[in-house]
Design a protein around this motif. Sequence first.
Motif, PDB file in Angstrom:
ATOM      1  N   ALA A  46       6.837  24.303  74.023  1.00 27.57           N
ATOM      2  CA  ALA A  46       5.822  24.801  74.954  1.00 27.57           C
ATOM      3  C   ALA A  46       6.301  26.043  75.696  1.00 27.57           C
ATOM      4  CB  ALA A  46       5.445  23.707  75.943  1.00 27.57           C
ATOM      5  N   TRP A  47       7.608  26.099  76.021  1.00 28.34           N
ATOM      6  CA  TRP A  47       8.087  27.255  76.780  1.00 28.34           C
ATOM      7  C   TRP A  47       7.995  28.541  75.962  1.00 28.34           C
ATOM      8  CZ3 TRP A  47      12.078  30.499  75.567  1.00 28.34           C
ATOM      9  CH2 TRP A  47      13.018  30.065  74.641  1.00 28.34           C
ATOM     10  N   HIS A  48       8.004  28.442  74.627  1.00 36.55           N
ATOM     11  CA  HIS A  48       7.814  29.637  73.797  1.00 36.55           C
ATOM     12  C   HIS A  48       6.434  30.241  74.063  1.00 36.55           C
ATOM     13  CE1 HIS A  48      10.755  27.766  70.681  1.00 36.55           C
ATOM     14  NE2 HIS A  48      11.420  28.503  71.538  1.00 36.55           N
ATOM     15  N   LEU A  49       5.429  29.372  74.141  1.00 32.53           N
ATOM     16  CA  LEU A  49       4.062  29.858  74.389  1.00 32.53           C
ATOM     17  C   LEU A  49       3.945  30.496  75.769  1.00 32.53           C
ATOM     18  CD1 LEU A  49       2.034  26.899  72.852  1.00 32.53           C
ATOM     19  CD2 LEU A  49       2.438  29.157  71.854  1.00 32.53           C
ATOM     20  N   VAL A  50       4.600  29.902  76.749  1.00 30.88           N
ATOM     21  CA  VAL A  50       4.581  30.469  78.107  1.00 30.88           C
ATOM     22  C   VAL A  50       5.236  31.853  78.090  1.00 30.88           C
ATOM     23  CG1 VAL A  50       5.450  30.190  80.463  1.00 30.88           C
ATOM     24  CG2 VAL A  50       4.517  28.221  79.236  1.00 30.88           C
ATOM     25  N   ALA A  51       6.390  31.950  77.438  1.00 26.02           N
ATOM     26  CA  ALA A  51       7.081  33.238  77.347  1.00 26.02           C
ATOM     27  C   ALA A  51       6.248  34.254  76.571  1.00 26.02           C
ATOM     28  CB  ALA A  51       8.447  33.054  76.693  1.00 26.02           C
ATOM     29  N   MET A  52       5.556  33.796  75.527  1.00 23.59           N
ATOM     30  CA  MET A  52       4.715  34.699  74.738  1.00 23.59           C
ATOM     31  C   MET A  52       3.521  35.191  75.551  1.00 23.59           C
ATOM     32  SD  MET A  52       4.997  32.630  71.133  1.00 23.59           S
ATOM     33  CE  MET A  52       3.826  33.519  70.165  1.00 23.59           C
ATOM     34  N   ALA A  53       3.043  34.395  76.489  1.00 26.26           N
ATOM     35  CA  ALA A  53       1.936  34.830  77.343  1.00 26.26           C
ATOM     36  C   ALA A  53       2.419  35.823  78.403  1.00 26.26           C
ATOM     37  CB  ALA A  53       1.274  33.626  78.005  1.00 26.26           C
ATOM     38  N   ILE A  54       3.649  35.654  78.875  1.00 28.90           N
ATOM     39  CA  ILE A  54       4.192  36.512  79.937  1.00 28.90           C
ATOM     40  C   ILE A  54       4.722  37.838  79.402  1.00 28.90           C
ATOM     41  CG2 ILE A  54       6.064  36.686  81.645  1.00 28.90           C
ATOM     42  CD1 ILE A  54       5.783  33.642  82.040  1.00 28.90           C
ATOM     43  N   LEU A  55       5.321  37.820  78.226  1.00 30.05           N
ATOM     44  CA  LEU A  55       6.017  38.996  77.693  1.00 30.05           C
ATOM     45  C   LEU A  55       5.168  40.268  77.639  1.00 30.05           C
ATOM     46  CD1 LEU A  55       8.891  39.709  76.327  1.00 30.05           C
ATOM     47  CD2 LEU A  55       7.502  39.776  74.273  1.00 30.05           C
ATOM     48  N   PHE A 115       0.506  38.316  69.224  1.00 32.73           N
ATOM     49  CA  PHE A 115       0.833  36.896  69.395  1.00 32.73           C
ATOM     50  C   PHE A 115      -0.371  36.015  69.060  1.00 32.73           C
ATOM     51  CE2 PHE A 115       4.342  37.815  72.703  1.00 32.73           C
ATOM     52  CZ  PHE A 115       5.335  37.697  71.750  1.00 32.73           C
ATOM     53  N   SER A 116      -1.560  36.459  69.460  1.00 34.72           N
ATOM     54  CA  SER A 116      -2.768  35.687  69.155  1.00 34.72           C
ATOM     55  C   SER A 116      -2.980  35.591  67.650  1.00 34.72           C
ATOM     56  CB  SER A 116      -3.989  36.335  69.828  1.00 34.72           C
ATOM     57  OG  SER A 116      -3.814  36.365  71.223  1.00 34.72           O
ATOM     58  N   VAL A 145      -2.936  32.674  62.538  1.00 32.19           N
ATOM     59  CA  VAL A 145      -2.524  32.580  61.135  1.00 32.19           C
ATOM     60  C   VAL A 145      -1.561  31.415  60.939  1.00 32.19           C
ATOM     61  CG1 VAL A 145      -1.298  33.765  59.264  1.00 32.19           C
ATOM     62  CG2 VAL A 145      -2.920  35.021  60.682  1.00 32.19           C
ATOM     63  N   GLY A 146      -0.669  31.218  61.909  1.00 32.86           N
ATOM     64  CA  GLY A 146       0.300  30.135  61.807  1.00 32.86           C
ATOM     65  C   GLY A 146      -0.294  28.768  62.011  1.00 32.86           C
ATOM     66  N   GLY A 147      -1.524  28.707  62.503  1.00 33.65           N
ATOM     67  CA  GLY A 147      -2.210  27.430  62.685  1.00 33.65           C
ATOM     68  C   GLY A 147      -1.492  26.469  63.616  1.00 33.65           C
ATOM     69  N   GLN A 148      -0.837  27.006  64.634  1.00 33.16           N
ATOM     70  CA  GLN A 148      -0.026  26.163  65.498  1.00 33.16           C
ATOM     71  C   GLN A 148      -0.799  25.543  66.651  1.00 33.16           C
ATOM     72  OE1 GLN A 148       3.745  27.701  66.619  1.00 33.16           O
ATOM     73  NE2 GLN A 148       3.872  28.965  64.810  1.00 33.16           N
ATOM     74  N   LEU A 149      -1.929  26.115  66.980  1.00 31.23           N
ATOM     75  CA  LEU A 149      -2.687  25.618  68.118  1.00 31.23           C
ATOM     76  C   LEU A 149      -4.106  25.264  67.704  1.00 31.23           C
ATOM     77  CD1 LEU A 149      -1.706  28.281  70.823  1.00 31.23           C
ATOM     78  CD2 LEU A 149      -0.712  26.017  70.506  1.00 31.23           C
TER      79      LEU A 149
END
Length: 176
Positions: free
Chosen positions: A38-47, A65-66, A71-75
Amino acid sequence: IDPLFNPYTPTLNSDGLALCVSMIAFLLMTQQALAPRAWHLVAMAILPAAGFFVKQNLLSWIGLFSLYLLVGGQLRFRAWLTFIGAAVVLGLSAMAAAYWLWGPDFWFWAFTSYAPKRISLPRSGQHFLAAGIYLALGMAAGWALLGRPLEGGDRRVMGAWVVWLAHLVLHAYTSG
């Protein structure tokens, strides 16, 4: 310094730091692909918002990132929209904070001064071809990924590859 690219890049105001931010963005994507947290997504939103203070075009990581997450189908779709919403709000907040701190001068130097510039397609093509060896290696990696059935892990890696290609094409185009 790679001789295929601008030899003066290290002497430009923020290009070295912008490259560092982009490398961190790719590191986040690969870490998310290998072991999602989850922290990867938070960092990806902040970066992208933090990167905006380095160079305006780093806001493009919101879209990249979106694309990676799509494409990665992660969410799930709702979580994906939440990620986009959070990243956009943070990006707009960074712009608002900069405007609050520096006023109209910020807006002029960050946006207005770039507006009259037109992109030269031949120059963009020249930059795209100058990155030829990187493009060839990246395409070979993509072929290796596409040559196998896309399983869960491969799909996440495919998302990172698609973002790499989009990033290369976007910046080759805008550098013209």
